[in-house]
Design a protein around this motif. Structure first.
Motif, PDB file in Angstrom:
ATOM      1  N   PHE A  45       4.437   1.446 -10.069  1.00 29.72           N
ATOM      2  CA  PHE A  45       4.273   0.019 -10.359  1.00 29.72           C
ATOM      3  C   PHE A  45       5.329  -0.446 -11.358  1.00 29.72           C
ATOM      4  CE2 PHE A  45       1.312  -3.470 -12.078  1.00 29.72           C
ATOM      5  CZ  PHE A  45       1.622  -4.327 -11.038  1.00 29.72           C
ATOM      6  N   MET A  46       5.575   0.387 -12.389  1.00 28.02           N
ATOM      7  CA  MET A  46       6.599   0.033 -13.384  1.00 28.02           C
ATOM      8  C   MET A  46       7.973  -0.065 -12.724  1.00 28.02           C
ATOM      9  SD  MET A  46       5.741   1.809 -17.007  1.00 28.02           S
ATOM     10  CE  MET A  46       5.372   3.458 -16.545  1.00 28.02           C
ATOM     11  N   LEU A  47       8.267   0.877 -11.815  1.00 24.83           N
ATOM     12  CA  LEU A  47       9.555   0.837 -11.121  1.00 24.83           C
ATOM     13  C   LEU A  47       9.703  -0.466 -10.343  1.00 24.83           C
ATOM     14  CD1 LEU A  47       9.935   4.460  -9.698  1.00 24.83           C
ATOM     15  CD2 LEU A  47      11.248   3.391 -11.527  1.00 24.83           C
ATOM     16  N   PHE A  48       8.612  -0.865  -9.709  1.00 21.22           N
ATOM     17  CA  PHE A  48       8.678  -2.087  -8.915  1.00 21.22           C
ATOM     18  C   PHE A  48       8.922  -3.300  -9.817  1.00 21.22           C
ATOM     19  CE2 PHE A  48       7.330  -5.529  -6.171  1.00 21.22           C
ATOM     20  CZ  PHE A  48       7.862  -5.150  -4.953  1.00 21.22           C
ATOM     21  N   ILE A  49       8.174  -3.338 -10.921  1.00 23.53           N
ATOM     22  CA  ILE A  49       8.345  -4.457 -11.856  1.00 23.53           C
ATOM     23  C   ILE A  49       9.766  -4.483 -12.408  1.00 23.53           C
ATOM     24  CG2 ILE A  49       7.594  -5.402 -14.079  1.00 23.53           C
ATOM     25  CD1 ILE A  49       4.855  -4.125 -13.495  1.00 23.53           C
TER      26      ILE A  49
ATOM     27  N   ALA B  69      14.265  -5.727  -1.989  1.00 22.76           N
ATOM     28  CA  ALA B  69      14.396  -4.593  -1.075  1.00 22.76           C
ATOM     29  C   ALA B  69      14.585  -3.291  -1.861  1.00 22.76           C
ATOM     30  CB  ALA B  69      15.578  -4.822  -0.135  1.00 22.76           C
ATOM     31  N   VAL B  70      15.448  -3.329  -2.871  1.00 27.10           N
ATOM     32  CA  VAL B  70      15.692  -2.127  -3.666  1.00 27.10           C
ATOM     33  C   VAL B  70      14.395  -1.681  -4.342  1.00 27.10           C
ATOM     34  CG1 VAL B  70      16.804  -1.285  -5.764  1.00 27.10           C
ATOM     35  CG2 VAL B  70      18.140  -2.502  -4.062  1.00 27.10           C
ATOM     36  N   ALA B  71      13.662  -2.631  -4.908  1.00 25.72           N
ATOM     37  CA  ALA B  71      12.423  -2.298  -5.610  1.00 25.72           C
ATOM     38  C   ALA B  71      11.459  -1.592  -4.658  1.00 25.72           C
ATOM     39  CB  ALA B  71      11.787  -3.564  -6.161  1.00 25.72           C
ATOM     40  N   TRP B  72      11.322  -2.148  -3.462  1.00 27.42           N
ATOM     41  CA  TRP B  72      10.373  -1.584  -2.512  1.00 27.42           C
ATOM     42  C   TRP B  72      10.783  -0.160  -2.139  1.00 27.42           C
ATOM     43  CZ3 TRP B  72       9.549   0.539   2.230  1.00 27.42           C
ATOM     44  CH2 TRP B  72       8.210   0.506   2.699  1.00 27.42           C
ATOM     45  N   ILE B  73      12.070   0.023  -1.858  1.00 27.45           N
ATOM     46  CA  ILE B  73      12.545   1.344  -1.432  1.00 27.45           C
ATOM     47  C   ILE B  73      12.362   2.378  -2.542  1.00 27.45           C
ATOM     48  CG2 ILE B  73      14.598   2.649  -0.734  1.00 27.45           C
ATOM     49  CD1 ILE B  73      15.530   0.015   0.659  1.00 27.45           C
ATOM     50  N   VAL B  74      12.752   2.007  -3.769  1.00 25.28           N
ATOM     51  CA  VAL B  74      12.669   2.968  -4.874  1.00 25.28           C
ATOM     52  C   VAL B  74      11.219   3.342  -5.148  1.00 25.28           C
ATOM     53  CG1 VAL B  74      13.081   3.305  -7.341  1.00 25.28           C
ATOM     54  CG2 VAL B  74      14.855   2.280  -5.913  1.00 25.28           C
ATOM     55  N   SER B  75      10.329   2.355  -5.229  1.00 26.50           N
ATOM     56  CA  SER B  75       8.918   2.647  -5.494  1.00 26.50           C
ATOM     57  C   SER B  75       8.329   3.479  -4.358  1.00 26.50           C
ATOM     58  CB  SER B  75       8.109   1.357  -5.632  1.00 26.50           C
ATOM     59  OG  SER B  75       8.466   0.707  -6.804  1.00 26.50           O
ATOM     60  N   PHE B  76       8.700   3.134  -3.145  1.00 30.47           N
ATOM     61  CA  PHE B  76       8.203   3.853  -1.978  1.00 30.47           C
ATOM     62  C   PHE B  76       8.599   5.334  -2.052  1.00 30.47           C
ATOM     63  CE2 PHE B  76       8.948   5.477   2.346  1.00 30.47           C
ATOM     64  CZ  PHE B  76       7.695   5.291   2.904  1.00 30.47           C
TER      65      PHE B  76
ATOM     66  N   ALA C 270       0.805  -1.228   0.000  1.00 30.25           N
ATOM     67  CA  ALA C 270       0.000   0.000   0.000  1.00 30.25           C
ATOM     68  C   ALA C 270       0.838   1.279   0.000  1.00 30.25           C
ATOM     69  CB  ALA C 270      -0.976  -0.014   1.179  1.00 30.25           C
ATOM     70  N   PRO C 271       1.921   1.333   0.774  1.00 27.07           N
ATOM     71  CA  PRO C 271       2.733   2.567   0.756  1.00 27.07           C
ATOM     72  C   PRO C 271       3.350   2.866  -0.600  1.00 27.07           C
ATOM     73  CG  PRO C 271       3.381   1.133   2.592  1.00 27.07           C
ATOM     74  CD  PRO C 271       2.447   0.352   1.740  1.00 27.07           C
ATOM     75  N   LEU C 272       3.308   1.904  -1.522  1.00 32.87           N
ATOM     76  CA  LEU C 272       3.843   2.134  -2.860  1.00 32.87           C
ATOM     77  C   LEU C 272       2.734   2.596  -3.796  1.00 32.87           C
ATOM     78  CD1 LEU C 272       5.847  -1.224  -3.216  1.00 32.87           C
ATOM     79  CD2 LEU C 272       6.495   0.829  -1.952  1.00 32.87           C
ATOM     80  N   GLY C 273       1.501   2.673  -3.285  1.00 25.46           N
ATOM     81  CA  GLY C 273       0.372   3.083  -4.103  1.00 25.46           C
ATOM     82  C   GLY C 273      -0.338   1.916  -4.757  1.00 25.46           C
TER      83      GLY C 273
ATOM     84  N   PHE D  47       9.602   7.058  -4.660  1.00 26.13           N
ATOM     85  CA  PHE D  47       8.987   7.739  -5.791  1.00 26.13           C
ATOM     86  C   PHE D  47       7.543   8.108  -5.470  1.00 26.13           C
ATOM     87  CE2 PHE D  47       6.116   7.610  -9.369  1.00 26.13           C
ATOM     88  CZ  PHE D  47       6.647   8.622 -10.148  1.00 26.13           C
ATOM     89  N   TYR D  48       6.783   7.117  -5.001  1.00 27.29           N
ATOM     90  CA  TYR D  48       5.358   7.346  -4.798  1.00 27.29           C
ATOM     91  C   TYR D  48       5.108   8.396  -3.721  1.00 27.29           C
ATOM     92  CZ  TYR D  48       0.446   6.467  -3.871  1.00 27.29           C
ATOM     93  OH  TYR D  48      -0.898   6.606  -3.689  1.00 27.29           O
ATOM     94  N   GLN D  49       5.806   8.241  -2.608  1.00 32.35           N
ATOM     95  CA  GLN D  49       5.573   9.165  -1.497  1.00 32.35           C
ATOM     96  C   GLN D  49       5.957  10.599  -1.859  1.00 32.35           C
ATOM     97  OE1 GLN D  49       3.830   8.482   1.070  1.00 32.35           O
ATOM     98  NE2 GLN D  49       3.686   6.268   0.735  1.00 32.35           N
ATOM     99  N   ILE D  50       7.014  10.742  -2.652  1.00 34.62           N
ATOM    100  CA  ILE D  50       7.414  12.092  -3.042  1.00 34.62           C
ATOM    101  C   ILE D  50       6.469  12.633  -4.111  1.00 34.62           C
ATOM    102  CG2 ILE D  50       9.254  13.475  -4.111  1.00 34.62           C
ATOM    103  CD1 ILE D  50      11.247  11.532  -2.728  1.00 34.62           C
ATOM    104  N   ALA D  51       6.158  11.803  -5.112  1.00 38.55           N
ATOM    105  CA  ALA D  51       5.367  12.286  -6.240  1.00 38.55           C
ATOM    106  C   ALA D  51       3.951  12.711  -5.833  1.00 38.55           C
ATOM    107  CB  ALA D  51       5.302  11.209  -7.326  1.00 38.55           C
ATOM    108  N   ILE D  52       3.317  11.980  -4.901  1.00 35.45           N
ATOM    109  CA  ILE D  52       1.943  12.366  -4.561  1.00 35.45           C
ATOM    110  C   ILE D  52       1.888  13.681  -3.793  1.00 35.45           C
ATOM    111  CG2 ILE D  52       0.760  10.127  -4.607  1.00 35.45           C
ATOM    112  CD1 ILE D  52       1.232   9.984  -1.562  1.00 35.45           C
TER     113      ILE D  52
END
Ligand code: GDP
Ligand code: MG
Length: 804
Positions: free
Chosen positions: A753-757, A788-795, A686-689, A797-802
């Motif tokens: 989502f793309m970043l995570f994938i 771990a990297v995927a989660w951190i990067v998506s997190f 959820a924190p990744l959107g 990005f999402y938290q900053i972008a919104i």
């Protein structure tokens, strides 16, 4: 003007006392572009020195300084007609002098051949006739192999395309023969994994004949390997490939005489159009037939001193071939290991030590350069007799097609061209692919509708329409794009540009602690991680290999492309090509940071070497590109028919059961096993959107990345009312809403989502490859690290972008 040089020393010959010309010994590193110099010796010791010697940096060899890479390092040199790239630090290991200096012992190096009697063998003893293909990288082995066996192996124009052997069959004169395409090598010294592979293959499998394929336009270098094969006492035939290029160059080779001088049958051939292939096969069969009787085998004559020692030591270990005996004298560890278990091993080692010291004293040089010099001396001597170079050609001239190199590796233009080519490749993939994609999409929709109308309602119909057609169809639509991408990659490989790319980026790769050669596996990684991980075997240094292997999964493979294409098309209206490219660039950035991190911490690396051959530019053929494209397409379809089909059915079933009466399709999925799984991990994503449907897609995508899309297909098309006009998955995503009425997706969620994938868990197949090449420990590291990297990067990005 003659001055005689001895190793490390400089003095004038007695005959020329009156003239005071001196040839000063300098380091290759300091020579300006355009200069032609002569090698005096390679300083230092160890594997790197050996490699340089084998690549032709022997006393008296002429070297032309061709150009600096756009970022100043490495430097391109021409030696023996081929192009080699060396870093400045490495060129500083080579002592050179003026090109007109003369060396005292060049002339007496050619002693011709010696003959050994080899006992006859029954070639059919194990019921299989086996012919091994051996040759330098890029000499055309795979082209020949494909021509003869009808196989469709990948042909490439840079080292390392073939890292495993491939076996095929052909029929001749009513007999069935197995042909083995071995990896390309410059030598059999067991310095790189390829060399080790070829050497071990010959030792363990005893092929009935060796077919040595050489590039006829570059005999001096290619025949060095031949001198090693000759000592193995296996029936040998030499195919003079690229005969078309030799003829075009105007050089004349007396094949008859050359065959006599080397004592092995030589046959001209042009593998890519099939000229001479039949003659080569016939000569090979004739050599096998002959070997049934005792035959005279021909070996390089190393001169009295070495020959005497060879035969003396050979008597002490009669089971070993001449090649290995010589290697024991050379103090080669792999050869010495073969003595283990032999009673007189210690005596043999002691004798070999004495012999080596005697030879080194006599030649006033170390054994490795003595033997390499003698082998090259033999090759040069034979070529001096049989090859008449085109008198109109100037020494130092480059191969045809090389003129465009000035543009492609231009100091200012090289990097922009490289980026532009990559962009073009991805843009074309996106836009051109959209047309056939539309047709396939319509076709699938039509089939689904037709089956839906024709079949009675029930589980079977749901399985076929929603599970199979929905799942597999959602992936099938990306076939055209994947074909286009591989078509481009194949063109880059075939033309010789890939190796230039490595040359251009070496300096940058060096920054992140890697070698320019890693660039090639990385580029393949954009297609598929599995062959890319296998291609790292071309890297000679194990640390480099592991760093490259662990970072390859960040190069976005084509299996992830369907998900990006879907999301980009659905949520970004403008600049779609750029958005797509940004994802790829972020992958590259994360890989670079990871490589720096690894080589600064867990995998501290020693200096890596950049001896790389830059193959000639060649016109890529449509045939090759199509073969390559088709074989990739086939792999993709096979993957779809198996893994993806199975996964789609499982995913569908997880969403279909348990059945509850009277629920809406939406509720059904939500209360299914899949829904439960997705809900369970929802707090984590959820924190990744992401919502739970996306969480489920990510879970199933671990099997293969294509399944991300097919899962979404099942999840979202499962919600539709059967009577509703069928609309594509793209539209479903655009209109999907949360329980509170908000849209599930928007461009921020889609990008997160793309970043995570892009970054998370490489697929099962890639992990299997990592485990094979690097070990279980690194595979586990990779699973944890990437996720771990995927989660951190998506997190982030999402938290900053919104918030903007
Ligand atoms: P391998 O590395 O030895 O397996 O070599 P490949 O079969 O991959 O070929 C290397 C390159 O040489 C490819 O670009 C081929 O198209 C090209 N090639 C192969 N045979 C010939 C030939 O007889 N003449 C010419 N001009 N090019 C060839
Ligand atoms: Mg090959």
């Amino acid at each position: 003007m003659t001055v005689i040089l001895q190793i490390g020393k400089l003095y004038q010959s007695d005959m020329n006392k009156d003239q005071d010309t001196k040839h000063i010994i300098r380091l290759l590193d300091n020579e300006p572009v355009g200069q032609i110099v002569q090698v005096v010796r390679v300083i230092g010791e160890g594997a790197f020195r050996q490699r340089l010697l084998e690549m032709g940096f022997v006393r008296g060899a002429k070297v032309t300084v061709l150009k600096n890479a756009p970022l100043k390092d490495p430097v391109e040199y021409m030696i023996m007609g081929s192009h080699i790239s060396l870093r400045h630090s490495e060129a500083a290991q080579v002592e050179v002098t003026d090109k007109d200096a003369e060396f005292c012992d060049m002339e007496d190096a050619f002693n011709g051949i010696v003959e050994t009697t080899v006992a006859g063998v029954d070639p059919m003893a194990d019921n299989v006739l086996r012919v091994a293909l051996i040759g330098n990288p890029n000499c055309g082995k795979t082209s020949f192999f494909n021509n003869v066996t009808g196989a469709k192996e990948k042909v490439g124009n840079y080292g390392g395309v073939t890292v495993d052997s491939k076996e095929g069959w052909f029929n001749i004169g009513g007999r069935k023969v197995q042909l083995v395409d071995l990896p390309g090598t410059y030598s059999l010294t067991e310095y790189s994994p390829e060399e080790m592979y070829v050497r071990t293959y010959i030792r363990d499998n005893h092929p009935d004949a060796i077919l040595n394929i050489v590039d006829a336009g570059n005999l001096e270098r290619n025949l060095y390997l031949t001198t090693q094969i000759m000592d193995m006492n296996i029936p040998l035939v030499i195919a003079l490939n690229m005969w078309d290029e030799l003829e075009k160059s105007g050089d004349k080779l007396d094949v008859e005489m050359m065959s006599r001088l080397l004592g092995a049958k030589m046959v001209p051939m042009t593998a890519y159009n099939g000229h001479g292939v039949k003659e080569v096969l016939e000569a090979t069969m004739a050599a096998i037939d002959e070997s049934e009787q005792d035959t005279l085998h021909h070996n390089v004559n190393y001169g009295t001193l070495i020959e005497d020692n060879l035969s003396e030591l050979g008597k002490m270990c009669p089971t070993l071939d001449r090649y290995t005996v010589l290697k024991i004298i050379e103090n080669d560890q792999h050869a010495i290991d073969l003595l283990n278990g032999q009673d007189n091993a210690e005596l043999i080692k002691k004798t070999a030590d004495e012999m080596r010291q005697r030879i080194e004293r006599n030649f006033n040089d170390d054994i490795v350069s003595i033997v390499t010099d003698l082998k090259y001396g033999f090759v040069r001597g034979a070529l001096a007799e049989a090859l008449t170079p085109n008198p109109e050609r100037i020494t130092g001239e480059t191969k045809p097609g090389y003129s465009m190199d000035r543009l492609l590796t231009n100091r200012w233009l090289a990097l922009p061209i490289l980026l532009a080519l990559m962009w073009l490749m991805f843009e074309a993939t996106f836009t051109l692919g959209a047309y056939p994609q539309g047709w396939i999409e319509n076709g699938i929709g039509w089939i689904g509708e037709w089956i839906g109308n024709a079949m009675p309602d029930g589980i079977l119909k749901d399985l076929i329409v929603d599970g199979i057609i929905g799942g597999v169809g959602g992936v099938l639509v990306f076939l055209p794009q994947i074909l286009i991408l591989f078509f481009f990659i194949s063109l880059l490989e075939d033309s010789g540009y890939m190796a230039r790319a490595a040359f251009i980026v070496d300096r940058i790769m060096h920054r992140v602690g890697l070698h320019g050669k890693s660039f090639i596996p990385y580029l393949i990684g954009f297609g598929c991680g599995v062959p890319a991980i296998m291609a790292t075997r071309t890297l000679e240094n194990r640390r480099d290999r592991i760093v490259t292997i662990l970072t390859i999964p960040f190069m976005s493979c084509s299996a992830r492309l369907p998900a990006y294409l879907l999301l980009v098309a659905a949520f970004f209206t403008a600049k779609q090509g750029l958005i797509l490219m940004s994802i790829y660039l972020i992958g590259i950035l994360v890989a670079a940071l990871t490589a720096i991190f690894l080589s600064k911490t867990i995998l501290k690396h020693d200096k890596t070497q950049f001896v790389m051959e830059l193959p000639p530019y060649r016109k890529p053929t449509a045939r090759n590109a199509t073969i390559h494209m088709w074989s990739k397409g086939k792999q993709y379809l096979q993957k779809m028919g198996t893994v993806i089909l199975a996964a789609s059915i499982i995913v569908w079933a997880l969403g279909y059961f348990p059945r509850h009466e009277g629920q809406t399709p939406q509720e059904q999925i939500e209360n299914s096993y899949m829904g439960m799984m997705g809900k369970a991990i929802e707090p984590v994503v959820a924190p990744l959107g992401f919502n739970w449907q996306m969480g489920v897609s990510v879970l199933t995508g671990a099997a293969a990345k294509e399944i991300v899309v097919s899962t979404m297909g099942v999840l979202y098309t499962g919600e539709t009312d059967a009577n509703e006009e069928s609309s594509s998955l793209k539209e479903k995503l655009q209109t999907a809403t949360k329980p509170n009425g908000e849209n599930v997706f928007n461009s921020i969620v889609a990008y997160s989502f793309m970043l995570f994938i892009l970054l998370y868990f490489p697929c099962i197949a890639a992990l299997a490859a990592i485990r094979r090449e690097a070990g279980t420990k690194w595979m586990i590291f990779e699973i944890i690290y990437t996720t771990a990297v995927a989660w951190i990067v998506s997190f982030l990005f999402y938290q900053i972008a919104i918030r903007f």
